[in-house]
Design a protein around this motif. Structure first.
Motif, PDB file in Angstrom:
ATOM      1  N   MET A   1      -8.433   2.784   1.425  1.00 55.41           N
ATOM      2  CA  MET A   1      -7.011   3.136   1.361  1.00 55.41           C
ATOM      3  C   MET A   1      -6.595   3.940   2.584  1.00 55.41           C
ATOM      4  O   MET A   1      -5.502   3.740   3.121  1.00 55.41           O
ATOM      5  CB  MET A   1      -6.724   3.910   0.076  1.00 55.41           C
TER       6      MET A   1
ATOM      7  N   ALA B   1       0.487   4.129  -2.890  1.00 55.71           N
ATOM      8  CA  ALA B   1       0.197   5.526  -2.565  1.00 55.71           C
ATOM      9  C   ALA B   1       1.155   6.465  -3.282  1.00 55.71           C
ATOM     10  O   ALA B   1       0.739   7.453  -3.909  1.00 55.71           O
ATOM     11  CB  ALA B   1       0.272   5.733  -1.058  1.00 55.71           C
TER      12      ALA B   1
ATOM     13  N   TYR C   1      -5.582  12.005   0.366  1.00 54.17           N
ATOM     14  CA  TYR C   1      -6.791  11.177   0.333  1.00 54.17           C
ATOM     15  C   TYR C   1      -7.854  11.735   1.279  1.00 54.17           C
ATOM     16  O   TYR C   1      -9.058  11.635   1.009  1.00 54.17           O
ATOM     17  CB  TYR C   1      -6.460   9.730   0.676  1.00 54.17           C
TER      18      TYR C   1
ATOM     19  N   THR D   1      -8.863   4.727  -5.772  1.00 49.60           N
ATOM     20  CA  THR D   1      -7.684   5.425  -5.251  1.00 49.60           C
ATOM     21  C   THR D   1      -7.003   6.296  -6.309  1.00 49.60           C
ATOM     22  O   THR D   1      -6.272   7.230  -5.960  1.00 49.60           O
ATOM     23  CB  THR D   1      -6.659   4.414  -4.710  1.00 49.60           C
TER      24      THR D   1
ATOM     25  N   VAL E   1     -11.276   4.983  -1.739  1.00 54.53           N
ATOM     26  CA  VAL E   1     -10.453   5.893  -0.939  1.00 54.53           C
ATOM     27  C   VAL E   1     -10.617   5.609   0.548  1.00 54.53           C
ATOM     28  O   VAL E   1      -9.635   5.620   1.307  1.00 54.53           O
ATOM     29  CB  VAL E   1     -10.812   7.350  -1.279  1.00 54.53           C
TER      30      VAL E   1
ATOM     31  N   GLN F   1       0.815  -1.209   0.000  1.00 52.17           N
ATOM     32  CA  GLN F   1       0.000   0.000   0.000  1.00 52.17           C
ATOM     33  C   GLN F   1       0.853   1.265   0.000  1.00 52.17           C
ATOM     34  O   GLN F   1       0.471   2.273  -0.608  1.00 52.17           O
ATOM     35  CB  GLN F   1      -0.959  -0.002   1.200  1.00 52.17           C
TER      36      GLN F   1
END
Length: 308
Positions: A253, A195, A281, A294, A250, A191
């Protein structure tokens, strides 16, 4: 319970006959479906019972009223729920899966959760004479539907081998990365990478559009070079088109990045870019994009600078 530890000719993973699947969201529903289509005896549980009944009607398995009932007699219990608390709710207590599992059975958890809860449930499973594998997945809804997920596992090697062949029904790669918690830590690495990649891709596309370039053609060119990535190939075109009504939300995430940042505080890692993207985010959420994919970080840039 059938003998899941018996060797299989040719070195293949041990066979299982009966499985339980707990949690039928956008990931769990098709994952459980792959198991049923492979010929396994599948019992499902879902917090919203009508979803479990729908699955059973579609795939021919059985819907159980509690996790304990679903786990009763299963060789493997598979879970894919929302967060640490959801995982504890299906695993623990009088109606939890642990209460219904026979000695030697394995609970494999596909939830993206904390490494702490993975270690906690691993220890509790040991006390009960059962096994626990943390096994978060990568590949999104499309990977679940197509059976091409990547699964990162933590736990004991023998329990992993009992489960591996079953997991391969909906995965392209299943790998044991270390002891309990290692799978969740690896998912955090995943992750963190995503990102940074998506923010960089968003800035690049935004820059190119402001510069007046034909960005569809630019993506075709740079997608063949060192800048190429899964995100560029699969999300670049939809980002250009402003399409975000799919994929990994989102809200999810932010939950994941929050766990990454919490773990970084404990292990001393510096995550300045991750912390910044997490804030971005948060901006997307504040703008109403909670359920956007995302890749909507580019949407944030356009909102902040609408001329682009």
């Amino acid at each position: 319970m059938s003998d899941t530890s018996a060797p299989v000719p040719g070195g293949a993973a041990p066979r299982v006959a009966r499985v339980a699947f707990l949690g039928l969201g956008v990931m769990g529903y098709p994952m459980a479906g792959h198991l049923s289509k492979s010929g396994l005896d599948v019992t499902v549980y879902n917090r919203t019972a009508s979803k479990a009944a729908q699955w059973a009607s579609e795939y021919g398995g059985r819907a159980a009223p509690t996790p304990r009932d679903a786990a009763n007699g299963a060789d493997l219990v598979l879970a894919c729920v929302g967060n640490d608390d959801d995982l504890r709710s299906v695993a623990l207590g009088d109606d939890g899966a642990f209460a219904g599992m026979a000695s030697g059975a394995v609970l494999v958890d596909h939830t993206t959760a904390s490494a702490d809860v993975a270690r906690e449930l691993f220890a509790l499973a040991k006390q009960r004479g059962v096994h626990f594998i943390d096994a978060p997945v990568s590949g999104g809804e499309a990977g679940a539907q197509n059976g091409t997920l990547t699964i990162m596992c933590g736990g004991d090697a023998d329990a992993f081998e009992r489960a591996r062949g079953t997991l391969e029904h909906y995965a392209a790669a299943v790998t044991l990365l270390g002891p309990a918690g290692a799978g969740q830590l690896a998912k955090m690495v995943n992750q963190i990478c995503i990102a940074g990649l998506v923010q960089g891709l968003s800035e690049a596309l935004h820059f190119g559009q402001r510069a007046g370039l034909d960005m569809a053609r630019v993506l075709e060119v740079i997608g063949k070079g060192a800048a190429a990535s899964w995100q560029m190939a699969n999300r670049g075109p939809t980002m250009l088109d402003g399409k975000f009504d799919f994929g990994f939300a989102v809200d999810w995430m932010r939950k994941d990045l929050g766990m990454c940042l919490d773990e970084a505080k404990r292990n001393g890692a510096s995550l300045p870019v991750t912390a910044l993207v997490d804030q971005f985010y948060g901006d997307v959420q504040a703008l109403g994009g909670n359920r956007f994919d995302t890749s909507s970080l580019i949407w944030r840039l356009r909102k902040v600078n609408p001329a682009g």
